[in-house]
Design a protein around this motif. Structure first.
Motif, PDB file in Angstrom:
ATOM      1  N   MET A   1      32.435  27.376  38.166  1.00 63.46           N
ATOM      2  CA  MET A   1      33.102  27.448  36.749  1.00 63.46           C
ATOM      3  C   MET A   1      33.191  28.834  36.339  1.00 63.46           C
ATOM      4  SD  MET A   1      31.702  25.945  33.020  1.00 63.46           S
ATOM      5  CE  MET A   1      32.037  24.340  33.575  1.00 63.46           C
ATOM      6  N   ILE A   2      34.544  29.058  35.925  1.00 61.58           N
ATOM      7  CA  ILE A   2      34.833  30.328  35.596  1.00 61.58           C
ATOM      8  C   ILE A   2      34.523  30.590  34.211  1.00 61.58           C
ATOM      9  CG2 ILE A   2      36.635  32.193  35.295  1.00 61.58           C
ATOM     10  CD1 ILE A   2      38.143  30.841  37.491  1.00 61.58           C
ATOM     11  N   SER A   3      33.384  31.554  33.829  1.00 62.09           N
ATOM     12  CA  SER A   3      33.157  31.814  32.424  1.00 62.09           C
ATOM     13  C   SER A   3      34.024  32.781  31.783  1.00 62.09           C
ATOM     14  CB  SER A   3      31.815  32.024  32.404  1.00 62.09           C
ATOM     15  OG  SER A   3      31.142  33.181  33.270  1.00 62.09           O
ATOM     16  N   ARG A   4      34.593  33.778  32.471  1.00 61.54           N
ATOM     17  CA  ARG A   4      35.312  34.674  31.957  1.00 61.54           C
ATOM     18  C   ARG A   4      36.656  34.848  32.768  1.00 61.54           C
ATOM     19  NH1 ARG A   4      32.372  38.574  28.527  1.00 61.54           N
ATOM     20  NH2 ARG A   4      30.174  38.030  29.086  1.00 61.54           N
ATOM     21  N   ARG A   5      37.825  35.147  32.248  1.00 60.30           N
ATOM     22  CA  ARG A   5      39.041  34.928  33.110  1.00 60.30           C
ATOM     23  C   ARG A   5      40.025  36.339  32.499  1.00 60.30           C
ATOM     24  NH1 ARG A   5      41.159  31.690  36.580  1.00 60.30           N
ATOM     25  NH2 ARG A   5      43.169  32.189  37.287  1.00 60.30           N
ATOM     26  N   PHE A   6      40.446  36.934  33.428  1.00 59.26           N
ATOM     27  CA  PHE A   6      41.200  37.997  32.933  1.00 59.26           C
ATOM     28  C   PHE A   6      42.609  38.018  33.681  1.00 59.26           C
ATOM     29  CE2 PHE A   6      36.800  39.418  32.516  1.00 59.26           C
ATOM     30  CZ  PHE A   6      36.855  39.910  31.269  1.00 59.26           C
ATOM     31  N   THR A   7      43.683  38.918  33.238  1.00 55.74           N
ATOM     32  CA  THR A   7      45.070  38.703  34.162  1.00 55.74           C
ATOM     33  C   THR A   7      44.453  39.213  35.468  1.00 55.74           C
ATOM     34  OG1 THR A   7      46.007  39.392  31.866  1.00 55.74           O
ATOM     35  CG2 THR A   7      47.157  39.707  33.994  1.00 55.74           C
ATOM     36  N   ALA A   8      45.102  38.472  36.248  1.00 53.07           N
ATOM     37  CA  ALA A   8      44.985  38.840  37.850  1.00 53.07           C
ATOM     38  C   ALA A   8      45.587  40.331  38.124  1.00 53.07           C
ATOM     39  CB  ALA A   8      45.663  37.991  38.598  1.00 53.07           C
ATOM     40  N   LEU A   9      44.960  41.148  38.795  1.00 57.84           N
ATOM     41  CA  LEU A   9      45.588  42.347  39.484  1.00 57.84           C
ATOM     42  C   LEU A   9      46.138  41.995  40.704  1.00 57.84           C
ATOM     43  CD1 LEU A   9      45.410  45.464  39.115  1.00 57.84           C
ATOM     44  CD2 LEU A   9      43.384  45.311  40.440  1.00 57.84           C
ATOM     45  N   THR A  10      47.470  42.685  40.804  1.00 57.88           N
ATOM     46  CA  THR A  10      48.058  42.536  42.012  1.00 57.88           C
ATOM     47  C   THR A  10      47.372  43.418  42.905  1.00 57.88           C
ATOM     48  OG1 THR A  10      50.114  42.568  40.628  1.00 57.88           O
ATOM     49  CG2 THR A  10      50.279  43.274  42.942  1.00 57.88           C
ATOM     50  N   LEU A  11      47.089  42.659  44.220  1.00 64.48           N
ATOM     51  CA  LEU A  11      46.305  43.659  45.356  1.00 64.48           C
ATOM     52  C   LEU A  11      47.133  45.021  46.040  1.00 64.48           C
ATOM     53  CD1 LEU A  11      44.561  40.404  46.846  1.00 64.48           C
ATOM     54  CD2 LEU A  11      43.962  42.039  44.984  1.00 64.48           C
ATOM     55  N   GLY A  12      46.600  45.825  46.077  1.00 64.55           N
ATOM     56  CA  GLY A  12      47.102  46.974  46.953  1.00 64.55           C
ATOM     57  C   GLY A  12      47.769  47.998  46.090  1.00 64.55           C
ATOM     58  N   VAL A  13      47.596  47.715  44.733  1.00 62.77           N
ATOM     59  CA  VAL A  13      48.178  48.760  43.730  1.00 62.77           C
ATOM     60  C   VAL A  13      46.995  49.600  43.281  1.00 62.77           C
ATOM     61  CG1 VAL A  13      49.371  48.976  41.695  1.00 62.77           C
ATOM     62  CG2 VAL A  13      49.905  47.333  43.181  1.00 62.77           C
ATOM     63  N   SER A  14      47.292  50.974  43.273  1.00 61.95           N
ATOM     64  CA  SER A  14      46.055  51.735  42.690  1.00 61.95           C
ATOM     65  C   SER A  14      45.957  51.620  41.219  1.00 61.95           C
ATOM     66  CB  SER A  14      46.590  53.262  43.142  1.00 61.95           C
ATOM     67  OG  SER A  14      45.492  54.068  42.525  1.00 61.95           O
ATOM     68  N   LEU A  15      44.549  51.377  41.058  1.00 62.54           N
ATOM     69  CA  LEU A  15      44.413  51.125  39.474  1.00 62.54           C
ATOM     70  C   LEU A  15      43.843  52.289  39.082  1.00 62.54           C
ATOM     71  CD1 LEU A  15      43.816  49.207  37.278  1.00 62.54           C
ATOM     72  CD2 LEU A  15      41.859  48.628  38.218  1.00 62.54           C
ATOM     73  N   THR A  16      44.265  53.052  37.895  1.00 68.38           N
ATOM     74  CA  THR A  16      43.782  54.051  37.134  1.00 68.38           C
ATOM     75  C   THR A  16      42.853  53.351  36.166  1.00 68.38           C
ATOM     76  OG1 THR A  16      45.658  55.652  37.663  1.00 68.38           O
ATOM     77  CG2 THR A  16      44.153  56.005  35.696  1.00 68.38           C
ATOM     78  N   ILE A 189      36.879  33.983  48.613  1.00 69.38           N
ATOM     79  CA  ILE A 189      36.065  33.937  47.359  1.00 69.38           C
ATOM     80  C   ILE A 189      36.138  35.262  46.561  1.00 69.38           C
ATOM     81  CG2 ILE A 189      33.779  33.582  46.397  1.00 69.38           C
ATOM     82  CD1 ILE A 189      33.312  31.392  48.672  1.00 69.38           C
ATOM     83  N   THR A 190      35.772  36.200  47.403  1.00 70.82           N
ATOM     84  CA  THR A 190      35.643  37.588  46.566  1.00 70.82           C
ATOM     85  C   THR A 190      37.173  37.946  46.247  1.00 70.82           C
ATOM     86  OG1 THR A 190      36.023  38.607  48.886  1.00 70.82           O
ATOM     87  CG2 THR A 190      33.543  38.587  47.856  1.00 70.82           C
ATOM     88  N   ALA A 191      38.381  37.568  46.867  1.00 67.24           N
ATOM     89  CA  ALA A 191      39.445  37.839  46.186  1.00 67.24           C
ATOM     90  C   ALA A 191      39.872  37.230  45.042  1.00 67.24           C
ATOM     91  CB  ALA A 191      40.651  37.347  47.177  1.00 67.24           C
ATOM     92  N   ARG A 192      39.402  35.879  45.045  1.00 73.28           N
ATOM     93  CA  ARG A 192      39.638  34.970  43.743  1.00 73.28           C
ATOM     94  C   ARG A 192      38.855  35.445  42.511  1.00 73.28           C
ATOM     95  NH1 ARG A 192      38.864  30.371  46.204  1.00 73.28           N
ATOM     96  NH2 ARG A 192      36.712  29.899  45.588  1.00 73.28           N
ATOM     97  N   ILE A 193      37.646  35.870  42.911  1.00 75.91           N
ATOM     98  CA  ILE A 193      36.750  36.532  41.807  1.00 75.91           C
ATOM     99  C   ILE A 193      37.316  37.814  41.294  1.00 75.91           C
ATOM    100  CG2 ILE A 193      34.407  37.435  41.175  1.00 75.91           C
ATOM    101  CD1 ILE A 193      33.178  35.687  43.344  1.00 75.91           C
ATOM    102  N   ALA A 194      37.715  38.641  42.259  1.00 81.59           N
ATOM    103  CA  ALA A 194      38.627  39.837  41.837  1.00 81.59           C
ATOM    104  C   ALA A 194      39.762  39.534  40.867  1.00 81.59           C
ATOM    105  CB  ALA A 194      38.740  40.545  42.904  1.00 81.59           C
ATOM    106  N   ALA A 195      40.628  38.563  41.226  1.00 82.65           N
ATOM    107  CA  ALA A 195      41.825  38.371  40.485  1.00 82.65           C
ATOM    108  C   ALA A 195      41.414  38.018  39.052  1.00 82.65           C
ATOM    109  CB  ALA A 195      42.446  37.381  41.120  1.00 82.65           C
ATOM    110  N   ASP A 196      40.412  37.043  39.096  1.00 86.06           N
ATOM    111  CA  ASP A 196      39.812  36.346  37.774  1.00 86.06           C
ATOM    112  C   ASP A 196      39.262  37.632  36.756  1.00 86.06           C
ATOM    113  OD1 ASP A 196      40.742  34.036  38.265  1.00 86.06           O
ATOM    114  OD2 ASP A 196      38.785  33.194  39.014  1.00 86.06           O
TER     115      ASP A 196
END
Length: 253
Positions: A1-16, A189-196
């Motif tokens: 169950m996802i208890s916190r959800r955020f906008t998914a981050l596009t993979l491969g893009v540098s994040l400042t 699983i880790t990719a899904r968690i990272a996006a969430d």
């Protein structure tokens, strides 16, 4: 169950990461992160038995050292702090047991996580009476992130995918393909968690798959035993991290 959800981050893009000028970056995981930091005697060695002042060994000899030394030499900054809290042999449950002391109490702005290979390894070496609990593993991973956000609501996560390679003693085992399939499932699983959780996701598995396909190199050039990177492999991990995470400029005050 996802208890916190955020906008998914596009993979491969540098994040400042938009943080204050005083920034603490904490790395946590198993032996790949550990790199013998703090000059411990014996593995696994808890934090309290390591040197926290020996600057010759403070980051270990792996990718954490390369990332920290890169920033500290190129952008000298008294208010930017790197912390290594990898411990050899750790599984996700081991991280849970020490999360408050080794993560939350350090009040990091960024937590970089690489875990999973020992969960697979110990299961393969066990009695296998029960199937690997992927759902439980994901639930516990998410719980760690939720616990961190409860105490540090502005914290940012960098999540690395576990990996393996057909090299060394691991490749000689009859269960290598099972290990590879299990690691691939943890990667998903880790990719899904990272996006969430709007985390920066680092696909180390894809990185090493590409490196292993380079011609005219021995199988153990990047990962010497199927689990642990060589110095060249650690350099590539660090390079991917540095390309994917941009820290805020240092306040010159």
């Amino acid at each position: 169950m996802i208890s916190r959800r955020f906008t998914a981050l596009t993979l491969g893009v540098s994040l400042t990461l938009l943080l204050t000028s005083s920034t603490t970056i904490l790395f946590i995981g198993d032996s790949i992160t550990d790199g013998n930091w703090g000059n411990p005697v014996g593995y696994p060695c808890p934090v309290e038995n390591r040197s926290l002042t020996d600057m010759n060994h403070i980051y270990g000899h792996g990718y954490v050292f390369l990332i920290a030394s890169d920033y500290e030499s190129r952008e000298p900054c008294r208010d930017r702090h790197f912390i290594n809290r990898g411990i050899s042999g750790n599984t996700l449950s081991d991280l849970e047991a020490r999360w408050k002391n080794d993560v939350i109490d350090n009040r990091p702005d960024i937590v970089s996580i690489l875990i999973g290979t020992n969960d697979v390894h110990y299961w393969l070496d066990g009695d296998k009476k029960d199937a690997f609990d992927y759902a439980g593993w994901e639930k516990h991973y998410r719980s760690l992130l939720d616990t961190t956000l409860d105490s540090l609501p502005d914290v940012k996560f960098v999540i690395g995918a576990p990996f393996t390679a057909p090299s060394g003693w691991v490749a000689k085992r009859d269960d290598f393909h099972e290990r590879k399939d299990m690691i691939a499932r943890l990667d998903s699983i880790t990719a899904r968690i990272a996006a969430d959780y709007n985390a920066t996701y680092l696909p180390y598995d894809s990185l090493f798959h590409e490196l292993q396909s380079l011609p005219n190199l021995p199988d153990d050039y990047w990962i010497w035993d199927g689990i642990h990177p060589t110095p060249a492999g650690h350099r590539r991990i660090a390079d991917l991290w540095l390309r994917s995470v941009s820290l805020p400029p240092c306040n010159p005050q």
